[in-house]
Write a protein that holds these residues in place. Structure first.
Motif, PDB file in Angstrom:
ATOM      1  N   LEU A   1       0.875  -1.172   0.000  1.00 58.28           N
ATOM      2  CA  LEU A   1       0.000   0.000   0.000  1.00 58.28           C
ATOM      3  C   LEU A   1       0.911   1.220   0.000  1.00 58.28           C
ATOM      4  O   LEU A   1       2.026   1.180   0.510  1.00 58.28           O
ATOM      5  CB  LEU A   1      -0.874   0.021   1.252  1.00 58.28           C
ATOM      6  CG  LEU A   1      -1.995  -1.018   1.359  1.00 58.28           C
ATOM      7  CD1 LEU A   1      -2.498  -1.067   2.797  1.00 58.28           C
ATOM      8  CD2 LEU A   1      -3.126  -0.680   0.412  1.00 58.28           C
TER       9      LEU A   1
ATOM     10  N   ARG B   1      -0.008   7.289   0.970  1.00 52.43           N
ATOM     11  CA  ARG B   1      -1.250   8.029   0.701  1.00 52.43           C
ATOM     12  C   ARG B   1      -2.470   7.147   0.948  1.00 52.43           C
ATOM     13  O   ARG B   1      -3.464   7.593   1.532  1.00 52.43           O
ATOM     14  CB  ARG B   1      -1.237   8.547  -0.741  1.00 52.43           C
ATOM     15  CG  ARG B   1      -2.374   9.510  -1.072  1.00 52.43           C
ATOM     16  CD  ARG B   1      -2.394   9.844  -2.555  1.00 52.43           C
ATOM     17  NE  ARG B   1      -1.100  10.292  -3.032  1.00 52.43           N
ATOM     18  CZ  ARG B   1      -0.652  11.540  -2.930  1.00 52.43           C
ATOM     19  NH1 ARG B   1      -1.402  12.451  -2.320  1.00 52.43           N
ATOM     20  NH2 ARG B   1       0.531  11.873  -3.416  1.00 52.43           N
ATOM     21  N   GLN B   2      -2.415   5.900   0.485  1.00 49.60           N
ATOM     22  CA  GLN B   2      -3.550   4.988   0.663  1.00 49.60           C
ATOM     23  C   GLN B   2      -3.802   4.695   2.146  1.00 49.60           C
ATOM     24  O   GLN B   2      -4.950   4.598   2.581  1.00 49.60           O
ATOM     25  CB  GLN B   2      -3.294   3.693  -0.095  1.00 49.60           C
ATOM     26  CG  GLN B   2      -3.396   3.832  -1.606  1.00 49.60           C
ATOM     27  CD  GLN B   2      -2.974   2.564  -2.327  1.00 49.60           C
ATOM     28  OE1 GLN B   2      -1.969   1.946  -1.980  1.00 49.60           O
ATOM     29  NE2 GLN B   2      -3.739   2.171  -3.337  1.00 49.60           N
TER      30      GLN B   2
ATOM     31  N   ASP C   1       3.426   8.683  -2.326  1.00 49.40           N
ATOM     32  CA  ASP C   1       3.142   7.488  -3.110  1.00 49.40           C
ATOM     33  C   ASP C   1       4.180   6.387  -2.895  1.00 49.40           C
ATOM     34  O   ASP C   1       4.175   5.374  -3.587  1.00 49.40           O
ATOM     35  CB  ASP C   1       3.062   7.836  -4.607  1.00 49.40           C
ATOM     36  CG  ASP C   1       1.825   8.662  -4.925  1.00 49.40           C
ATOM     37  OD1 ASP C   1       0.759   8.339  -4.370  1.00 49.40           O
ATOM     38  OD2 ASP C   1       1.930   9.628  -5.695  1.00 49.40           O
TER      39      ASP C   1
ATOM     40  N   ASP D   1      -5.255  -0.264 -10.054  1.00 50.96           N
ATOM     41  CA  ASP D   1      -4.119   0.382  -9.405  1.00 50.96           C
ATOM     42  C   ASP D   1      -2.834   0.069 -10.168  1.00 50.96           C
ATOM     43  O   ASP D   1      -2.737  -0.881 -10.938  1.00 50.96           O
ATOM     44  CB  ASP D   1      -4.007  -0.087  -7.951  1.00 50.96           C
ATOM     45  CG  ASP D   1      -3.811  -1.591  -7.850  1.00 50.96           C
ATOM     46  OD1 ASP D   1      -2.652  -2.033  -7.879  1.00 50.96           O
ATOM     47  OD2 ASP D   1      -4.827  -2.324  -7.781  1.00 50.96           O
TER      48      ASP D   1
END
Length: 527
Positions: free
Chosen positions: A10, A13-14, A36, A242
């Motif tokens: 991940l 940001r996620q 990111d 993604d």
């Protein structure tokens, strides 16, 4: 096929977007341009020398109780995280730090390390539990996806599936257009929803000029290489999932396509399949010519302000045709027409190959002499008679399908026409060519059935061949008797039987011509 850590991770940001972490009121105070970064794991640590415990990609959670009171220790702490390639540091504000320490913030900004502070008390265990479970699920999902794609594509390869079938499978998994291009960025094959593919190909010239053949964050490219040689790339165009999954799909697609090509053998088979696809669609008319224009342009065929010469070659080897095209510097496509629908025509006479060629010439080039030159070089290379059937040159792309079909009909009519020139045109096959062009017309079919009705269902099946030979020899009775190994009286009896069944006089020129045309139409309708 392994799944990389990036495909399982991940991003910072996620994680910050997770609903559970919102309870801590997170704020990014440094390194906002690096959110990111992939997070491989979440690690709770209060040690000042935590960097030695890390292996890279961790998000470190701390309250900073061992960092309070010494600015040098705090900056060294950030420096150690940077050296360990940590993904981010999350500081819970409270007794140790009621506000973000400026020295830590500046150091984090300097090293490009995302630093997040939590303004409200937040149990770190909840975040670690949430993130770790998601990472585990992503890991198994990535492995499952990778294995699923590998199993599907490997199964197709071992079953001998063509390239297009593999690409269709890849497009089904990715849900977006898939393009295979060579090193010159010429499109060799595509898959996906036709309208979406057409949109990509319409803009392919601009896309191909961009570095890496990619036109945005949702374009994923993987190189096609094997045995130390690179020959092209596969591109997922507009993948909506993604990034890690998009890259995984592109890489798995590339691996399968490399294996398919290495097992396939022929070095230029994909280029030939590309030409085959375009020409087959043009000849069959299944896809309108205007919709094929982006494909032809993306395949490298010049189509703007050109003169097109549709040709069909009998007895020519497609590989030799392509070699002659390259040798003469004539832009064009060549492909064997073995897969043209039989409803259109029979394209083989026994084992005789029939190949379509489409020349694309500049408007100021003389199409006739160039076609003659091409045919001469082809005959010289083949070492045997090669018949080149040519339709009239056209300047409109929309006229190309009709031209190719005309050339195909000419080539078929030439098979039964004696003494044809090396480049055969419609005028050279005369009546036989006209009848073949019109053979699907219901009026001509009705005419043939009406004229030959009494003979087609006669008890003596030998009468029809005799009539065919008699008319083909210009009503020469001696020659007809000789060819059928019968006496003149026996031939006379058969001709009388034919005249009786058809109710006509074969000595009458107009009646003989009428039944001759009907017989040509009957033969043409049956291939």
């Amino acid at each position: 096929m392994t799944v990389t850590a990036a495909e399982q991770a991940l991003s910072v940001r996620q994680i910050l977007a997770l609903e559970r972490i919102a309870a801590g009121d997170p704020e990014v105070v440094a390194g906002a341009g690096h959110l990111d970064r992939p997070v491989r794991w979440v690690h709770v640590a209060e040690a000042a020398d935590v960097g030695v415990m890390l292996s890279g990609g961790e998000m470190v959670l701390t309250t900073g109780v061992l960092l309070a009171g010494d600015a040098h220790v705090r900056t060294e702490y950030i420096k150690s995280l940077h050296r360990a390639e940590a993904a981010a540091v999350v500081l819970g504000l409270g007794r140790a730090f009621p506000a973000p320490p400026e020295d830590m913030r500046r150091a984090a900004e300097r090293y490009g390390l995302p630093m997040v502070v939590l303004h409200r008390p937040f149990p770190f265990a909840e975040l670690t539990e949430e993130v770790q479970s998601r990472l585990v699920r992503r890991k198994f999902a990535a492995v499952s996806l990778s294995e699923g794609i590998r199993t599907a594509l490997t199964g197709l390869i071992t079953a001998g599936a063509p390239l297009q079938r593999l690409l269709d499978e890849i497009a089904a998994h990715s849900g977006c257009p898939v393009v295979v291009a060579n090193l010159a960025h010429r499109v060799l094959a595509t898959a996906g929803e036709r309208s979406a593919v057409d949109d990509v190909l319409r803009d392919w010239e601009r896309i191909a000029r961009r570095a890496g053949c990619a036109d945005g964050a949702d374009w994923y490219r993987a190189g096609l290489d094997g045995r130390g040689e690179r020959w092209g790339s596969v591109v997922l165009c507009g993948y909506r999932g993604d990034g890690p999954t998009g890259r995984l799909l592109a890489e798995r697609a590339a691996e399968a396509l490399v294996l398919h090509r290495m097992l396939g053998g022929a070095a230029h088979s994909w280029e030939e399949q590309s030409a085959q696809s375009i020409l087959t669609d043009l000849v069959s008319g299944v896809v309108p010519a205007r919709q094929l224009l982006p494909r032809a342009r993306a395949a490298g065929l010049p189509v703007n302000r050109r003169t097109f010469v549709p040709l069909v070659v009998r007895d020519g080897d497609p590989a030799e045709l392509c070699r002659v095209l390259r040798l003469l510097g004539l832009p064009g496509l060549a492909a064997e027409l073995a897969d043209v629908p039989q409803a259109l025509s029979s394209v083989r006479a026994g084992e005789t190959p029939i190949t379509a060629v489409l020349l694309s010439l500049a408007r100021d080039q003389a199409a006739g002499p160039l076609t003659e030159h091409f045919a001469a070089r082809l005959r010289a290379g083949a070492g045997e008679p090669v018949v080149v059937a040519a339709a009239e040159p056209c300047t409109a792309w929309d006229d190309v399908p009709a031209g190719l079909r005309e050339a195909l009909h000419i080539a078929q009519a030439a098979a039964d026409t004696p003494d044809v020139p090396p480049v055969v045109r419609l005028r050279d096959v005369r009546l036989r060519g006209l009848v073949r062009l019109l053979r699907d017309d219901p009026h001509l079919q009705a005419f043939a059935e009406r004229e030959l009705d009494g003979l087609l269902y006669a008890d003596d099946p030998g009468l029809l061949p005799v009539l065919r030979t008699y008319l083909a020899t210009g009503r020469n009775k001696s020659r007809t008797a000789q060819l059928h190994h019968m006496s003149r009286p026996a031939l006379y009896r058969r001709l009388e039987a034919i005249e009786s069944l058809l109710g006509l006089d074969l000595d009458d020129f107009e009646q003989a011509a009428s039944v001759h045309i009907a017989l040509l139409a009957h033969d043409a309708q049956r291939g």
